[in-house]
Enzyme design. Structure first.
Site, PDB file in Angstrom:
ATOM      1  CB  CYS A   1      -0.924   0.003   1.213  1.00  0.00           C
ATOM      2  SG  CYS A   1      -1.910   1.495   1.308  1.00  0.00           S
TER       3      CYS A   1
ATOM      4  CB  CYS B   1      -0.652   2.544   4.063  1.00  0.00           C
ATOM      5  SG  CYS B   1      -2.060   1.804   3.290  1.00  0.00           S
ATOM      6  CG  ASP B   2       3.079   1.198   4.392  1.00  0.00           C
ATOM      7  OD1 ASP B   2       2.604   1.679   5.435  1.00  0.00           O
ATOM      8  OD2 ASP B   2       2.872   0.032   4.029  1.00  0.00           O
TER       9      ASP B   2
END
Ligand code: NDP
Length: 320
Positions: A140, A143-144
């Site tokens: 992701c 997200c990261d």
């Protein structure tokens, strides 16, 4: 919670576009639906950035914001929203029973399955070890990505997700290399063009990531091992992060052996309907769609599931 609170006309499992749309329609039909969702409230759109193709938002909308609007609309019409992890369903008798890990059992006259799908991993031993330690393997970018400033990154996959992730990661990375197992992208032309024109993105074709390497077992990625699938030659490719974007698998664990799945593992529904083989049980969204997998198609089938459930309840003298 009273016995009454533990029963609902329409139980909706899942809180992505399909689940919330089913809730909006069922709630507006006065069926007082309940949405049961796990910790990942909002589904896959929570992991995306800008959604440019959801109709009605001329200039796009952020995925999490879109899900917030869906939820608020479902809540406005009286949907009960319960966070609890469903561990087991009993579909052998009505009312159906949904057991949860933390909140006991719930029963329902009809069940709408909208449990969606989730990212697939390569499942290489070192990938799992380094991923679980937060050492630089992710599925992701949204997200990261911010954790990978000024690093050289590798993205695996040739579909729209891989292109989107690669493009997004160029905000942070010095360079992104897309590794694809063929010499042709699966991605749509617009997404592929965007990636190929991005000066920070390059491609390694006909190749697979066959291992992830760290330094003396420190669980921090330093390189991947690439295998050219034609020549079988293996090379070490230094990188500061690996993003895996090779597709998704449907979340059907609760229903294996109870409902029919197709060859790819997606729930089977009747043609032009969301009905499963068990009367009163309906499926919508990505858990039953390996073809379109779009937020708007998920929402569309969520609407269908609520209408199917409403008609089924009416025909079976329930739901009042
Ligand atoms: P896809 O199934 O479309 O693509 C998966 C990619 O990963 C393919 O290129 C596939 O290779 C490759 N792959 C699969 N398994 C492996 C493996 N074990 N090792 C190496 N490579 C592998 O999945 P996506 O998640 O990209 O897209 C899913 C759907 O979501 C699509 O319909 C897509 O259009 C949509 N989507 C739309 C977006 C948008 O419009 N903004 C953004 C993201 C997704 P191969 O090509 O050889 O099969």
């Amino acid at each position: 919670m009273s016995t009454h609170d533990r029963h609902t006309n329409v139980m909706i499992l899942g809180s992505g576009p399909a689940g919330w749309t089913a809730a909006i329609y069922a709630a507006r039909a006065n069926l007082a639906p309940m949405v049961l969702h796990g910790p990942a409230r909002g589904g896959q759109l929570m992991l995306t950035t800008e959604v440019e193709n959801y109709p009605g938002f001329e200039h796009g909308i952020m995925g999490p914001k879109l899900m917030e609007l869906f939820e608020a609309q479902a809540a406005r019409f009286g949907t009960r929203i319960v966070q609890a992890w469903a561990t087991e369903v009993d579909l052998t008798k009505r009312p159906f029973t949904v057991k949860t890990a933390t909140d006991g059992d719930f029963t329902c006259d009809s069940l709408v399955i909208a449990t969606g799908a989730e990212a697939m991993w390569l499942d290489l031993p070192n990938e799992v070890r380094i991923r679980d330690a937060g050492g630089g393997v992710s599925a992701c970018a949204t997200c990261d990505g911010a954790f990978f400033k000024n690093k050289e990154l590798v993205v695996v996959g040739g579909g729209d997700t891989a292109m989107e992730e690669a493009n997004f990661l160029t905000r942070y990375a010095t360079k992104v290399t897309v590794v694809h197992r063929r010499d042709k992208l699966r991605a749509s032309k617009i997404m592929a063009d965007r990636a190929t024109k991005n000066p920070k993105i390059s491609f390694v074709w006909d190749s697979a990531v066959v291992d992830v390497l760290d330094t003396n077992g420190n669980k921090k990625i330093r390189a991947v091992v690439l295998e050219n699938l034609k020549s079988k030659e293996r090379t070490e490719f230094a990188c500061g992060g690996l993003f895996i974007a090779i597709g998704h698998k449907p979340n059907t664990e609760l229903f294996v052996g109870k409902l029919d799945c197709d060859a790819k593992g997606y729930l089977v529904t009747d043609a032009k309907s969301t009905a499963t083989k068990i009367p009163g049980v309906f499926a919508c969204g990505d858990v039953q769609d390996s073809v379109y997998r779009q937020a708007v198609t998920a929402a569309g089938t969520g609407c269908m599931a609520a209408i199917d459930a409403e008609r089924w309840l009416e025909a079976n003298g329930a739901g009042h």
